[in-house]
Design an enzyme around this catalytic site. Structure first.
Site, PDB file in Angstrom:
ATOM      1  N   THR A  25      46.087  -0.709  94.412  1.00 30.51           N
ATOM      2  CA  THR A  25      45.117   0.168  93.743  1.00 30.51           C
ATOM      3  C   THR A  25      44.684   1.337  94.610  1.00 30.51           C
ATOM      4  O   THR A  25      44.471   2.449  94.121  1.00 30.51           O
ATOM      5  CB  THR A  25      43.865  -0.654  93.340  1.00 30.51           C
ATOM      6  OG1 THR A  25      44.243  -1.564  92.321  1.00 30.51           O
ATOM      7  CG2 THR A  25      42.745   0.217  92.825  1.00 30.51           C
ATOM      8  N   ASP A  73      52.582  -2.694  92.790  1.00 27.99           N
ATOM      9  CA  ASP A  73      51.339  -3.384  92.483  1.00 27.99           C
ATOM     10  C   ASP A  73      51.549  -4.753  93.114  1.00 27.99           C
ATOM     11  O   ASP A  73      52.580  -5.391  92.878  1.00 27.99           O
ATOM     12  CB  ASP A  73      51.219  -3.495  90.954  1.00 27.99           C
ATOM     13  CG  ASP A  73      49.927  -4.166  90.524  1.00 27.99           C
ATOM     14  OD1 ASP A  73      49.631  -5.271  91.019  1.00 27.99           O
ATOM     15  OD2 ASP A  73      49.210  -3.593  89.687  1.00 27.99           O
ATOM     16  N   THR A 105      45.168  -5.562  96.355  1.00 28.42           N
ATOM     17  CA  THR A 105      44.259  -6.668  96.686  1.00 28.42           C
ATOM     18  C   THR A 105      44.638  -7.986  96.018  1.00 28.42           C
ATOM     19  O   THR A 105      44.266  -9.045  96.494  1.00 28.42           O
ATOM     20  CB  THR A 105      42.803  -6.333  96.283  1.00 28.42           C
ATOM     21  OG1 THR A 105      42.731  -6.187  94.861  1.00 28.42           O
ATOM     22  CG2 THR A 105      42.328  -5.067  96.962  1.00 28.42           C
ATOM     23  N   ASP A 106      45.387  -7.921  94.913  1.00 29.71           N
ATOM     24  CA  ASP A 106      45.625  -9.163  94.169  1.00 29.71           C
ATOM     25  C   ASP A 106      46.289 -10.235  95.023  1.00 29.71           C
ATOM     26  O   ASP A 106      45.938 -11.409  94.933  1.00 29.71           O
ATOM     27  CB  ASP A 106      46.464  -8.889  92.916  1.00 29.71           C
ATOM     28  CG  ASP A 106      45.622  -8.264  91.810  1.00 29.71           C
ATOM     29  OD1 ASP A 106      44.379  -8.437  91.842  1.00 29.71           O
ATOM     30  OD2 ASP A 106      46.187  -7.594  90.928  1.00 29.71           O
ATOM     31  N   CYS A 295      37.999 -27.052  95.602  1.00 36.51           N
ATOM     32  CA  CYS A 295      36.769 -26.371  96.037  1.00 36.51           C
ATOM     33  C   CYS A 295      37.132 -25.376  97.131  1.00 36.51           C
ATOM     34  O   CYS A 295      37.795 -25.736  98.098  1.00 36.51           O
ATOM     35  CB  CYS A 295      35.776 -27.365  96.627  1.00 36.51           C
ATOM     36  SG  CYS A 295      35.323 -28.684  95.515  1.00 36.51           S
TER      37      CYS A 295
HETATM   38  N1  ASP Z   1      46.804  -4.952  90.942  1.00 41.75           N
HETATM   39  C1  ASP Z   1      46.390  -4.299  92.156  1.00 41.75           C
HETATM   40  C2  ASP Z   1      47.290  -4.774  93.271  1.00 41.75           C
HETATM   41  O1  ASP Z   1      47.131  -5.859  93.730  1.00 41.75           O
HETATM   42  C3  ASP Z   1      44.972  -4.615  92.444  1.00 41.75           C
HETATM   43  C4  ASP Z   1      44.393  -3.950  93.668  1.00 41.75           C
HETATM   44  O2  ASP Z   1      45.065  -3.421  94.520  1.00 41.75           O
HETATM   45  O3  ASP Z   1      43.137  -3.988  93.778  1.00 41.75           O
HETATM   46  O4  ASP Z   1      48.198  -4.063  93.659  1.00 41.75           O
END
Ligand code: ASP
Length: 356
Positions: A25, A73, A105-106, A295
């Site tokens: 992102t 992505d 981030t994913d 958990c």
């Molecule tokens: N879908 C994106 C990724 O992981 C999400 C992100 O970067 O926040 O590339």
């Protein structure tokens, strides 16, 4: 625009940080069918960093940027992505003072955990970062994350793979993505922060890092991850009512070589002999089975309750307080190597990079 920060050209590469842009992102731009990774990252990153107050700009280390030809992505990342990044760092290791990996981030915490196993004995910083909002979007968290990642990547005593996000430095093999929208998207549920931003300072807590324990030259392990790239490892999270035939459908497949089980609480599964039979059969066939908790905080203690008692006998390895990311990528890392089953089991139970 050259791929260097303003200062970089005047200092030797050994004093620069290498930034590797893989997608995510942070660098995304609007395309016809939605957000997708955009190019020109070097100039876009420099433009963003130019918005910092002058003193903060001047305190940034010199850096150089390379972009992957295919930007992704990170939901499309695979073990081969982890392998490529590790090999690229290995190839350039001694040429740079530290590395920043720009990643979506994913699956960022999966990549960070995998890099930690591949880059064992690392003698300089590798800091993985990204952002929840694209660089150019108003109020984006990208600038803070880039700045912090560069600052921590310039600290020679940080000698491990870490994640910098929202003012926090987390051990790469201890992190999870905990929020799908907030800027503070990552957590390290079972290990304290390695560092944090306090005002304009970036403080590394040396006593919590692996740096003090590293001895001798890096002992990287860069096995062929193609061996674990075709579904050889599965992740099975329990749900109430899970049946033996469902478990068996995964574990009896001859293509499956390892499984990460996510059990209730301290390591329980329904008290049903046929479930344990399936697990015992799979381990008897030489599959590597490990268990952690559903958990996010705390550890498994296999056998503490009658409901989980038979797990050790069935050959299931306790993953203690490992994150799903750390446990799964560790299985991948061990299964990609020509180790005996006994060595794989023993190494799984040992802390390799502070992941447990
Ligand atoms: N879908 C994106 C990724 O992981 C999400 C992100 O970067 O926040 O590339």
């Amino acid at each position: 625009m050259s791929p260097y920060s303003p200062l970089a050209e005047s200092v030797p590469t050994q004093e620069r940080i290498l930034v590797i842009y893989t997608g995510g992102t942070i660098g995304m731009q609007q395309h016809a069918d939605g957000l997708a990774p955009g190019g020109d990252f070097t100039i876009r990153m420099a433009t963003a960093l130019n918005q910092l107050p002058l003193a903060q700009q001047q305190s940034l280390p010199p850096y150089e940027v390379i972009s992957y030809t295919t930007l992704i992505d990170s939901s499309a990342a695979t073990p081969l992505t982890w392998q490529q990044i590790a090999r690229d760092i290995n190839d350039q290791l001694t040429a740079y003072a530290g590395f920043v990996i720009i990643h979506g981030t994913d699956t960022l915490s999966w990549t960070a955990a995998s890099l930690a196993y591949q880059l064992q004995g690392l003698d300089r910083p590798v800091v993985v970062t990204g952002s929840m909002r694209p660089l150019e979007s108003p109020g984006s968290d990208a600038l803070d994350n880039l700045q912090g990642a560069l600052q921590f990547a310039a600290k020679p005593m940080l000698q491990e793979v870490a994640i910098y996000f929202a003012g926090q430095l987390l051990r790469g093999s201890r992190a999870i993505k905990q929020h799908s929208e907030a800027a503070n998207a990552f957590a390290s549920p079972n290990y304290p922060l390695l560092g944090e931003r306090v005002g304009d300072d970036f403080i590394y807590y040396l006593s919590r890092g692996l740096g003090l324990q590293q001895r001798g030259a890096p002992r990287f392990e860069l096995p062929d991850y193609r061996l674990v790239n075709q579904g050889e490892i599965v992740r099975i999270a329990l749900w109430p009512g899970i049946t033996a035939w469902q478990l068996e459908a995964w574990l009896s497949d001859s293509r499956v070589k390892g499984a990460l089980l996510q059990l209730w609480g301290a390591g329980n599964l329904p008290n049903a002999a046929n479930l344990l039979d399936v697990l015992a059969r799979a381990s008897g066939e030489g599959k590597l089975l490990a268990a952690i908790s559903l958990c996010p905080q705390g550890s498994v203690h296999l056998g503490a309750y009658a409901a989980g008692h038979g797990l050790s006998d069935a050959g299931v390895l306790a993953g203690d307080d490992m994150t799903p990311e750390a446990a799964f990528t560790k299985l991948a890392h061990l299964l990609a190597q020509p180790l005996t089953l006994e060595d794989q089991r023993q190494r799984f139970l040992t802390s390799l990079v502070g992941e447990r």
